[in-house]
Design a protein around this motif. Structure first.
Motif, PDB file in Angstrom:
ATOM      1  N   PHE A   1       0.862  -1.182   0.000  1.00 17.46           N
ATOM      2  CA  PHE A   1       0.000   0.000   0.000  1.00 17.46           C
ATOM      3  C   PHE A   1       0.894   1.226   0.000  1.00 17.46           C
ATOM      4  N   PRO A   2       1.393   1.610  -1.172  1.00 21.65           N
ATOM      5  CA  PRO A   2       2.403   2.663  -1.240  1.00 21.65           C
ATOM      6  C   PRO A   2       1.871   4.093  -1.126  1.00 21.65           C
ATOM      7  N   PHE A   3       0.558   4.274  -0.992  1.00 22.50           N
ATOM      8  CA  PHE A   3      -0.008   5.618  -0.970  1.00 22.50           C
ATOM      9  C   PHE A   3       0.001   6.201   0.435  1.00 22.50           C
ATOM     10  N   GLU A   4       0.206   7.484   0.527  1.00 22.81           N
ATOM     11  CA  GLU A   4       0.204   8.160   1.827  1.00 22.81           C
ATOM     12  C   GLU A   4      -1.106   8.915   2.010  1.00 22.81           C
ATOM     13  N   HIS A   5      -2.204   8.167   1.984  1.00 22.03           N
ATOM     14  CA  HIS A   5      -3.526   8.759   2.166  1.00 22.03           C
ATOM     15  C   HIS A   5      -3.988   8.546   3.600  1.00 22.03           C
ATOM     16  N   HIS A   6      -4.691   9.543   4.100  1.00 21.39           N
ATOM     17  CA  HIS A   6      -5.229   9.499   5.459  1.00 21.39           C
ATOM     18  C   HIS A   6      -6.708   9.132   5.426  1.00 21.39           C
ATOM     19  N   LEU A   7      -7.191   8.578   6.524  1.00 21.03           N
ATOM     20  CA  LEU A   7      -8.628   8.437   6.713  1.00 21.03           C
ATOM     21  C   LEU A   7      -9.173   9.793   7.116  1.00 21.03           C
ATOM     22  N   VAL A   8     -10.346  10.136   6.623  1.00 18.90           N
ATOM     23  CA  VAL A   8     -11.037  11.338   7.059  1.00 18.90           C
ATOM     24  C   VAL A   8     -12.484  10.982   7.356  1.00 18.90           C
TER      25      VAL A   8
ATOM     26  N   LEU B   1     -13.593   7.836   4.783  1.00 16.63           N
ATOM     27  CA  LEU B   1     -12.998   7.512   3.489  1.00 16.63           C
ATOM     28  C   LEU B   1     -11.601   8.091   3.439  1.00 16.63           C
ATOM     29  N   SER B   2     -10.928   7.904   2.323  1.00 20.38           N
ATOM     30  CA  SER B   2      -9.566   8.436   2.187  1.00 20.38           C
ATOM     31  C   SER B   2      -9.618   9.917   1.822  1.00 20.38           C
ATOM     32  N   ASN B   3      -8.607  10.647   2.270  1.00 23.47           N
ATOM     33  CA  ASN B   3      -8.532  12.059   1.894  1.00 23.47           C
ATOM     34  C   ASN B   3      -8.375  12.203   0.378  1.00 23.47           C
ATOM     35  N   TYR B   4      -7.799  11.211  -0.277  1.00 18.12           N
ATOM     36  CA  TYR B   4      -7.662  11.235  -1.744  1.00 18.12           C
ATOM     37  C   TYR B   4      -9.034  11.364  -2.405  1.00 18.12           C
ATOM     38  N   LEU B   5      -9.979  10.548  -1.977  1.00 17.28           N
ATOM     39  CA  LEU B   5     -11.324  10.637  -2.550  1.00 17.28           C
ATOM     40  C   LEU B   5     -12.005  11.927  -2.129  1.00 17.28           C
ATOM     41  N   GLN B   6     -11.857  12.321  -0.865  1.00 17.83           N
ATOM     42  CA  GLN B   6     -12.501  13.540  -0.372  1.00 17.83           C
ATOM     43  C   GLN B   6     -11.993  14.776  -1.111  1.00 17.83           C
ATOM     44  N   GLU B   7     -10.778  14.717  -1.594  1.00 19.89           N
ATOM     45  CA  GLU B   7     -10.203  15.845  -2.336  1.00 19.89           C
ATOM     46  C   GLU B   7     -10.516  15.762  -3.829  1.00 19.89           C
TER      47      GLU B   7
ATOM     48  N   GLN C   1     -12.959  15.214  10.907  1.00 14.53           N
ATOM     49  CA  GLN C   1     -11.757  14.740  11.590  1.00 14.53           C
ATOM     50  C   GLN C   1     -10.816  14.090  10.591  1.00 14.53           C
ATOM     51  N   LYS C   2      -9.524  14.363  10.755  1.00 12.38           N
ATOM     52  CA  LYS C   2      -8.497  13.694   9.962  1.00 12.38           C
ATOM     53  C   LYS C   2      -7.906  12.585  10.816  1.00 12.38           C
ATOM     54  N   GLY C   3      -7.840  11.390  10.262  1.00  7.80           N
ATOM     55  CA  GLY C   3      -7.344  10.240  10.995  1.00  7.80           C
ATOM     56  C   GLY C   3      -5.941   9.850  10.571  1.00  7.80           C
ATOM     57  N   PRO C   4      -5.555   8.632  10.912  1.00  4.39           N
ATOM     58  CA  PRO C   4      -4.205   8.153  10.595  1.00  4.39           C
ATOM     59  C   PRO C   4      -4.057   7.821   9.118  1.00  4.39           C
ATOM     60  N   LEU C   5      -2.821   7.570   8.721  1.00  5.10           N
ATOM     61  CA  LEU C   5      -2.591   7.027   7.386  1.00  5.10           C
ATOM     62  C   LEU C   5      -3.371   5.721   7.276  1.00  5.10           C
ATOM     63  N   ILE C   6      -3.922   5.445   6.108  1.00  7.40           N
ATOM     64  CA  ILE C   6      -4.696   4.219   5.928  1.00  7.40           C
ATOM     65  C   ILE C   6      -3.852   2.990   6.212  1.00  7.40           C
ATOM     66  N   VAL C   7      -2.614   2.993   5.764  1.00  4.28           N
ATOM     67  CA  VAL C   7      -1.743   1.839   5.999  1.00  4.28           C
ATOM     68  C   VAL C   7      -1.552   1.604   7.501  1.00  4.28           C
ATOM     69  N   ASP C   8      -1.456   2.674   8.285  1.00  5.10           N
ATOM     70  CA  ASP C   8      -1.319   2.535   9.734  1.00  5.10           C
ATOM     71  C   ASP C   8      -2.618   2.023  10.363  1.00  5.10           C
ATOM     72  N   ALA C   9      -3.768   2.496   9.866  1.00  2.28           N
ATOM     73  CA  ALA C   9      -5.056   2.031  10.384  1.00  2.28           C
ATOM     74  C   ALA C   9      -5.238   0.540  10.117  1.00  2.28           C
ATOM     75  N   VAL C  10      -4.837   0.082   8.942  1.00  3.89           N
ATOM     76  CA  VAL C  10      -4.936  -1.347   8.616  1.00  3.89           C
ATOM     77  C   VAL C  10      -4.016  -2.152   9.536  1.00  3.89           C
ATOM     78  N   ALA C  11      -2.796  -1.671   9.728  1.00  2.00           N
ATOM     79  CA  ALA C  11      -1.852  -2.363  10.610  1.00  2.00           C
ATOM     80  C   ALA C  11      -2.400  -2.434  12.033  1.00  2.00           C
ATOM     81  N   MET C  12      -2.977  -1.321  12.537  1.00  2.07           N
ATOM     82  CA  MET C  12      -3.559  -1.304  13.887  1.00  2.07           C
ATOM     83  C   MET C  12      -4.710  -2.293  13.996  1.00  2.07           C
ATOM     84  N   HIS C  13      -5.521  -2.376  12.945  1.00  8.52           N
ATOM     85  CA  HIS C  13      -6.644  -3.313  12.957  1.00  8.52           C
ATOM     86  C   HIS C  13      -6.146  -4.752  13.106  1.00  8.52           C
ATOM     87  N   PHE C  14      -5.128  -5.104  12.340  1.00 17.12           N
ATOM     88  CA  PHE C  14      -4.601  -6.466  12.430  1.00 17.12           C
ATOM     89  C   PHE C  14      -3.931  -6.713  13.778  1.00 17.12           C
TER      90      PHE C  14
END
Length: 120
Positions: A4-11, A76-82, A97-110
């Motif tokens: 997941f090479p993108f640096e998108h945040h959850l929003v 959703l991702s900030n990429y889509l929101q933008e 609210q702006k959340g963590p990077l999506i890759v970090d959120a996925v890692a936290m979930h696991f």
């Protein structure tokens, strides 16, 4: 993470039911087919209907129809929101609210739900 090479945040954003219908209609255009992955809603559509008229009904996870004038909170991702991938309707939404990077959120979930157990 190379998977997941993108640096998108959850929003977290606020939309009306009417906005949600418009946003989901933007999945299809004459130039682009960008099917959104959704959770917590059921969407019924007609592939044969003209662009802008394909969504027939959206229901919440509870089975209740999404009301056009009701306000909903979605993530959703900030990429889509933008406006990425042609989702221009999302650019006018209110970011709550702006959340963590999506890759970090996925890692936290696991980490939280599927802990690694090492057996000896």
């Amino acid at each position: 993470m190379s998977a997941f090479p993108f640096e998108h945040h959850l929003v977290k954003i606020e939309v009306t039911g009417g906005d949600l219908y418009e946003i989901l209609e933007q999945q299809w255009s004459e130039k682009y087919d960008a099917a959104l992955q959704t959770a917590g809603i059921t969407v019924e559509w007609n592939d044969l209907a003209p662009f802008g008229e394909r969504i027939e009904e959206i229901k919440a996870e509870s089975g209740e129809p999404i009301e056009l004038t009701q306000t909903y909170t979605i993530a959703l991702s900030n990429y889509l929101q933008e406006g990425g991938d042609g989702f221009s309707k999302l650019t006018s939404t209110k970011v709550l609210q702006k959340g963590p990077l999506i890759v970090d959120a996925v890692a936290m979930h696991f980490e939280d739900n599927y802990p690694l157990v090492v057996q000896k």
